[in-house]
Design a protein around this motif. Structure first.
Motif, PDB file in Angstrom:
ATOM      1  N   ASP A 121       0.901  -1.080   0.086  1.00 12.76           N
ATOM      2  CA  ASP A 121       0.134   0.007  -0.041  1.00 12.76           C
ATOM      3  C   ASP A 121       1.076   1.183   0.064  1.00 12.76           C
ATOM      4  OD1 ASP A 121      -1.933   2.062   0.165  1.00 12.76           O
ATOM      5  OD2 ASP A 121      -2.713   1.185   1.959  1.00 12.76           O
ATOM      6  N   PHE A 122       0.987   1.861  -1.148  1.00 11.08           N
ATOM      7  CA  PHE A 122       1.907   2.930  -1.370  1.00 11.08           C
ATOM      8  C   PHE A 122       1.077   4.289  -1.101  1.00 11.08           C
ATOM      9  CE2 PHE A 122       4.329  -0.172  -3.542  1.00 11.08           C
ATOM     10  CZ  PHE A 122       5.800   0.382  -2.996  1.00 11.08           C
ATOM     11  N   LYS A 123      -0.328   4.092  -0.901  1.00 11.35           N
ATOM     12  CA  LYS A 123      -1.053   5.294  -1.089  1.00 11.35           C
ATOM     13  C   LYS A 123      -1.283   6.078   0.230  1.00 11.35           C
ATOM     14  CE  LYS A 123      -4.308   3.019  -4.313  1.00 11.35           C
ATOM     15  NZ  LYS A 123      -5.914   2.548  -4.659  1.00 11.35           N
ATOM     16  N   LYS A 124      -0.853   5.367   1.356  1.00 11.00           N
ATOM     17  CA  LYS A 124      -0.772   6.048   2.636  1.00 11.00           C
ATOM     18  C   LYS A 124       0.145   7.392   2.962  1.00 11.00           C
ATOM     19  CE  LYS A 124      -2.684   2.296   5.240  1.00 11.00           C
ATOM     20  NZ  LYS A 124      -2.422   1.326   6.550  1.00 11.00           N
ATOM     21  N   VAL A 125       1.407   7.247   2.253  1.00 11.41           N
ATOM     22  CA  VAL A 125       2.183   8.198   2.201  1.00 11.41           C
ATOM     23  C   VAL A 125       2.398   8.679   0.870  1.00 11.41           C
ATOM     24  CG1 VAL A 125       4.393   9.117   3.547  1.00 11.41           C
ATOM     25  CG2 VAL A 125       3.035   7.024   4.199  1.00 11.41           C
ATOM     26  N   ASN A 126       1.562   9.256   0.187  1.00 11.61           N
ATOM     27  CA  ASN A 126       1.704   9.981  -0.989  1.00 11.61           C
ATOM     28  C   ASN A 126       2.501   9.014  -2.155  1.00 11.61           C
ATOM     29  OD1 ASN A 126      -0.104  12.079  -0.455  1.00 11.61           O
ATOM     30  ND2 ASN A 126       1.665  12.906   0.919  1.00 11.61           N
ATOM     31  N   GLY A 127       2.385   7.881  -2.099  1.00 16.85           N
ATOM     32  CA  GLY A 127       3.088   7.015  -3.066  1.00 16.85           C
ATOM     33  C   GLY A 127       4.370   6.574  -2.705  1.00 16.85           C
ATOM     34  N   LEU A 128       4.776   6.780  -1.307  1.00 16.41           N
ATOM     35  CA  LEU A 128       5.839   6.246  -0.601  1.00 16.41           C
ATOM     36  C   LEU A 128       5.532   5.286   0.502  1.00 16.41           C
ATOM     37  CD1 LEU A 128       7.759   9.672  -0.281  1.00 16.41           C
ATOM     38  CD2 LEU A 128       8.034   8.044  -1.832  1.00 16.41           C
ATOM     39  N   ILE A 129       6.545   4.426   0.916  1.00 21.38           N
ATOM     40  CA  ILE A 129       6.394   3.468   2.026  1.00 21.38           C
ATOM     41  C   ILE A 129       7.713   3.396   2.677  1.00 21.38           C
ATOM     42  CG2 ILE A 129       7.392   1.469   0.579  1.00 21.38           C
ATOM     43  CD1 ILE A 129       5.166  -0.344   1.941  1.00 21.38           C
ATOM     44  N   PRO A 130       7.542   3.590   3.805  1.00 16.63           N
ATOM     45  CA  PRO A 130       8.927   3.658   5.208  1.00 16.63           C
ATOM     46  C   PRO A 130       9.271   2.299   4.913  1.00 16.63           C
ATOM     47  CG  PRO A 130       6.644   3.626   6.102  1.00 16.63           C
ATOM     48  CD  PRO A 130       6.238   3.612   4.705  1.00 16.63           C
ATOM     49  N   ALA A 131      10.896   2.357   4.982  1.00 14.99           N
ATOM     50  CA  ALA A 131      11.761   1.093   4.937  1.00 14.99           C
ATOM     51  C   ALA A 131      12.504   1.107   6.233  1.00 14.99           C
ATOM     52  CB  ALA A 131      12.321   0.960   3.888  1.00 14.99           C
TER      53      ALA A 131
ATOM     54  N   ASP B 128       5.184  -5.466   6.478  1.00 19.56           N
ATOM     55  CA  ASP B 128       4.280  -5.719   7.912  1.00 19.56           C
ATOM     56  C   ASP B 128       3.035  -6.345   7.370  1.00 19.56           C
ATOM     57  OD1 ASP B 128       3.185  -3.767   6.710  1.00 19.56           O
ATOM     58  OD2 ASP B 128       3.080  -2.581   8.928  1.00 19.56           O
ATOM     59  N   CYS B 129       2.173  -6.516   8.642  1.00 18.30           N
ATOM     60  CA  CYS B 129       0.805  -7.078   8.513  1.00 18.30           C
ATOM     61  C   CYS B 129       0.059  -6.159   7.713  1.00 18.30           C
ATOM     62  CB  CYS B 129       0.230  -7.437   9.998  1.00 18.30           C
ATOM     63  SG  CYS B 129       0.434  -6.087  10.858  1.00 18.30           S
ATOM     64  N   ASP B 130       0.008  -4.947   7.526  1.00 16.12           N
ATOM     65  CA  ASP B 130      -0.509  -3.855   7.043  1.00 16.12           C
ATOM     66  C   ASP B 130      -0.216  -3.515   5.579  1.00 16.12           C
ATOM     67  OD1 ASP B 130      -2.549  -3.421   9.141  1.00 16.12           O
ATOM     68  OD2 ASP B 130      -1.045  -2.022  10.213  1.00 16.12           O
ATOM     69  N   ASP B 131       0.904  -4.284   5.175  1.00 12.69           N
ATOM     70  CA  ASP B 131       1.394  -3.995   3.945  1.00 12.69           C
ATOM     71  C   ASP B 131       1.720  -2.731   3.685  1.00 12.69           C
ATOM     72  OD1 ASP B 131       0.933  -6.649   3.259  1.00 12.69           O
ATOM     73  OD2 ASP B 131      -1.157  -6.270   2.924  1.00 12.69           O
ATOM     74  N   ASP B 132       2.183  -1.799   4.565  1.00 10.87           N
ATOM     75  CA  ASP B 132       2.512  -0.542   4.301  1.00 10.87           C
ATOM     76  C   ASP B 132       3.938   0.023   4.952  1.00 10.87           C
ATOM     77  OD1 ASP B 132       1.956  -0.409   7.067  1.00 10.87           O
ATOM     78  OD2 ASP B 132       0.349   1.026   6.873  1.00 10.87           O
ATOM     79  N   THR B 133       4.611  -0.856   5.386  1.00 13.88           N
ATOM     80  CA  THR B 133       5.944  -0.631   5.987  1.00 13.88           C
ATOM     81  C   THR B 133       6.684  -2.031   5.370  1.00 13.88           C
ATOM     82  OG1 THR B 133       5.099   0.350   7.809  1.00 13.88           O
ATOM     83  CG2 THR B 133       7.439  -0.337   8.072  1.00 13.88           C
ATOM     84  N   LEU B 134       8.311  -1.562   5.305  1.00  7.38           N
ATOM     85  CA  LEU B 134       8.987  -2.822   4.875  1.00  7.38           C
ATOM     86  C   LEU B 134      10.084  -2.690   5.907  1.00  7.38           C
ATOM     87  CD1 LEU B 134       9.496  -1.748   1.128  1.00  7.38           C
ATOM     88  CD2 LEU B 134       8.334  -3.641   1.915  1.00  7.38           C
ATOM     89  N   LEU B 135      10.521  -4.071   6.016  1.00  7.42           N
ATOM     90  CA  LEU B 135      11.695  -4.196   6.784  1.00  7.42           C
ATOM     91  C   LEU B 135      12.802  -4.878   5.947  1.00  7.42           C
ATOM     92  CD1 LEU B 135      12.956  -4.564   9.804  1.00  7.42           C
ATOM     93  CD2 LEU B 135      12.256  -6.645  10.032  1.00  7.42           C
TER      94      LEU B 135
ATOM     95  N   ASN C 129       9.322   4.786  -3.094  1.00  8.21           N
ATOM     96  CA  ASN C 129       8.405   4.548  -4.106  1.00  8.21           C
ATOM     97  C   ASN C 129       8.499   3.152  -4.699  1.00  8.21           C
ATOM     98  OD1 ASN C 129      10.145   4.992  -6.025  1.00  8.21           O
ATOM     99  ND2 ASN C 129       9.476   6.962  -6.470  1.00  8.21           N
ATOM    100  N   LYS C 130       7.379   2.787  -5.548  1.00 15.98           N
ATOM    101  CA  LYS C 130       7.424   1.462  -6.317  1.00 15.98           C
ATOM    102  C   LYS C 130       8.666   1.136  -7.225  1.00 15.98           C
ATOM    103  CE  LYS C 130       4.534  -1.430  -9.100  1.00 15.98           C
ATOM    104  NZ  LYS C 130       3.174  -1.524  -9.970  1.00 15.98           N
TER     105      LYS C 130
END
Length: 204
Positions: free
Chosen positions: A8-18, A77-84, A35-36
């Protein structure tokens, strides 16, 4: 590793925290955003690449300093909005010269234990490559009887120094014991994780 389409890249304007973590010590090194395209580049080149919010472009960590982050694994993660992301750093990661951007508190006591994994890897490489002029190689050449004997000798010497209340000597003998025990495990094709798994199971 992961399915990009499920993120889910939509929560932070096309970005995802890593969150970037050292693959060997598990020390948290830094936090960046992808971003993607940055994620796809990371997977393709196997070097961690972010999207720089200030420069508004893709940015491969280490492109200036040479301190790259070599990709090992990625987990969402479980919400598909953060990467480890697990990575092997090629040098200090923080712009201050520190290994981690999170350096104000000292977590090194736990991290130091990770050196046992490094030592185990070195011992296994000695077994596989058998380089000349290596004490570890000489042990493997002599076989299980010699290795087991050395473990016994170091165990006895460790006990003696413990009873003699010689702290420095005890530390030295304990180090020798741990080293030779790792050699013994390698000779028997067992790993340190096999032992820690057993200890964890016993604790449960």
């Amino acid at each position: 590793m992961i399915d990009i389409e499920t993120l889910d890249f939509k929560k932070v304007n096309g970005l995802i925290p890593a969150i970037i973590q050292d693959a060997k010590t598990f020390q948290v090194l830094m936090l960046g955003y992808m971003n993607k395209e940055a994620l796809e580049t990371t997977l393709e080149n196997e070097r961690v690449t972010f999207y720089s919010r200030s420069k508004e472009r893709l940015w491969t960590k280490g492109e200036t300093s040479g301190n790259y982050l070599d990709l090992v694994d990625i987990q969402q993660d479980c919400d598909d909005d953060t990467l480890l992301i697990l990575a092997n750093p090629q040098g200090p990661i923080c712009h201050t010269g520190e290994q981690s951007c999170f350096y104000e508190k000292d977590f090194k006591p736990k991290q130091k234990l990770a050196f046992l994994n490094d030592l185990e890897e070195l011992i296994i490489s000695r077994k596989n490559e058998m380089p000349d002029n290596s004490y570890t190689t000489s042990l493997f050449e002599k076989g299980i009887d010699e290795i087991a004997q050395k473990v016994g000798e170091e165990a006895v010497e460790t006990i003696i120094e413990a009873k003699n209340n010689q702290e420095e000597a005890l530390k030295n003998e304990t180090a020798d014991l741990l080293y030779h025990l790792l050699v013994l495990l390698a000779e028997k094709n067992l790993s340190l994780s096999d032992i820690t798994d057993l200890l964890k199971k016993r604790h449960e």
